[in-house]
Design a protein around this motif. Structure first.
Motif, PDB file in Angstrom:
ATOM      1  N   ASN A  19      -2.887  19.260 -44.285  1.00  0.00           N
ATOM      2  CA  ASN A  19      -3.612  20.492 -43.986  1.00  0.00           C
ATOM      3  C   ASN A  19      -4.249  21.124 -45.220  1.00  0.00           C
ATOM      4  N   TYR A  53       0.155  34.752 -43.608  1.00  0.00           N
ATOM      5  CA  TYR A  53       1.021  34.049 -42.669  1.00  0.00           C
ATOM      6  C   TYR A  53       0.386  33.968 -41.290  1.00  0.00           C
ATOM      7  N   ASN A  54       0.786  32.953 -40.552  1.00  0.00           N
ATOM      8  CA  ASN A  54       0.380  32.826 -39.161  1.00  0.00           C
ATOM      9  C   ASN A  54       1.018  33.957 -38.369  1.00  0.00           C
ATOM     10  N   ASN A  79       2.270  20.776 -46.773  1.00  0.00           N
ATOM     11  CA  ASN A  79       1.776  19.791 -45.814  1.00  0.00           C
ATOM     12  C   ASN A  79       0.406  19.330 -46.300  1.00  0.00           C
ATOM     13  N   VAL A 126      -1.535  24.538 -46.667  1.00  0.00           N
ATOM     14  CA  VAL A 126      -0.789  25.107 -45.552  1.00  0.00           C
ATOM     15  C   VAL A 126       0.671  24.706 -45.722  1.00  0.00           C
ATOM     16  N   TYR A 127       1.538  25.698 -45.795  1.00  0.00           N
ATOM     17  CA  TYR A 127       2.964  25.465 -45.998  1.00  0.00           C
ATOM     18  C   TYR A 127       3.725  25.738 -44.698  1.00  0.00           C
ATOM     19  N   ARG A 128       4.752  24.920 -44.427  1.00  0.00           N
ATOM     20  CA  ARG A 128       5.682  25.179 -43.329  1.00  0.00           C
ATOM     21  C   ARG A 128       7.098  25.191 -43.899  1.00  0.00           C
ATOM     22  N   ILE A 188       4.701  29.488 -41.054  1.00  0.00           N
ATOM     23  CA  ILE A 188       3.480  28.824 -41.531  1.00  0.00           C
ATOM     24  C   ILE A 188       2.687  29.824 -42.368  1.00  0.00           C
TER      25      ILE A 188
END
Length: 219
Positions: free
Chosen positions: A103, A45-46, A100, A93-95, A52
């Motif tokens: 990305n 995770y970010n 997404n 990359v997931y939000r 994210i």
């Protein structure tokens, strides 16, 4: 015990089995084909925005594989190989759980692979084989010439310790001087192990692939 030493132990054991085989039969050949590879690992995770995350993508990347092989033995055989192999995988990359696609990131490696397989022949055509593989990464999304220069500057022991260890298993078919091989390859060690201050943990991935090659015995 380091990964490189484990691989050396496995090779010594397999070569001891193959010593008596070499007196009965020997083949030397060239082979080439394709890899269908992917990368697998836990999500990260970010660090500043936990909505994210980076996760796996099931898409398999296609890459070239080719090189030389030797085969010692007949009904039972040992087959070392030296291969130039292109592998990789894809991240998403997931939000908030939504993919997404903008990305999506493809990661490609150029490797020097050294599998050493122990096999058994069934009849005149079919072969079953499996064994360890050491895979030395010489390039990642960069020029091959610069990567090979970097590898050449390192000692043989350092290169061996940097190699990712894995295994291959599959079937082969021999018709005259032609050989068709279908194999599965998995990693025992990580091919990606990255620490980034923007992530909450290390980004670690193991690779796996399906491989199909056609070989020709020249001796």
């Amino acid at each position: 015990m380091k990964a490189g030493r484990l691989y050396l132990v496995a090779i010594v054991l397999l070569m001891s089995v193959g010593t008596s085989m070499a007196q009965r039969s020997f083949k030397l050949g060239l082979k080439g084909g394709a890899n269908l590879s992917t990368l697998r690992g836990g999500d990260v995770y970010n660090a500043s925005d936990p909505t994210i995350r980076i996760g796996d993508n099931e898409t398999r990347l296609t890459g070239f594989v080719g090189g030389a092989y030797a085969r010692f033995g007949n009904s039972l055989f040992i087959q070392p190989e030296l291969l130039f192999s292109q592998k990789g995988g894809t991240f998403n990359v997931y939000r908030d759980g939504i993919t997404n696609d903008q990305n999506r990131v493809d990661v490609r490696f150029t490797n020097i692979d050294v599998p050493v397989l122990l096999g058994i022949r069934i009849g005149q055509v079919l072969r079953l084989n499996a064994g360890p593989i050491a895979s030395l990464q010489v390039a990642q999304n960069q020029g091959l010439r610069e990567a090979l220069n970097e590898v050449g500057a390192r000692s043989a022991r350092d290169n061996l310790n940097r190699a990712a260890l894995g295994y291959q298993a599959g079937v082969g078919f021999d018709i005259g001087n032609l050989s068709l091989d279908l194999r599965y390859e998995g990693n025992l060690s990580n091919v990606i192990n990255t620490t980034d201050s923007n992530l909450n943990s290390q980004l670690m991935r193991k690779g796996n692939l399906w491989q199909a090659t056609l070989g020709f015995a020249i001796f």
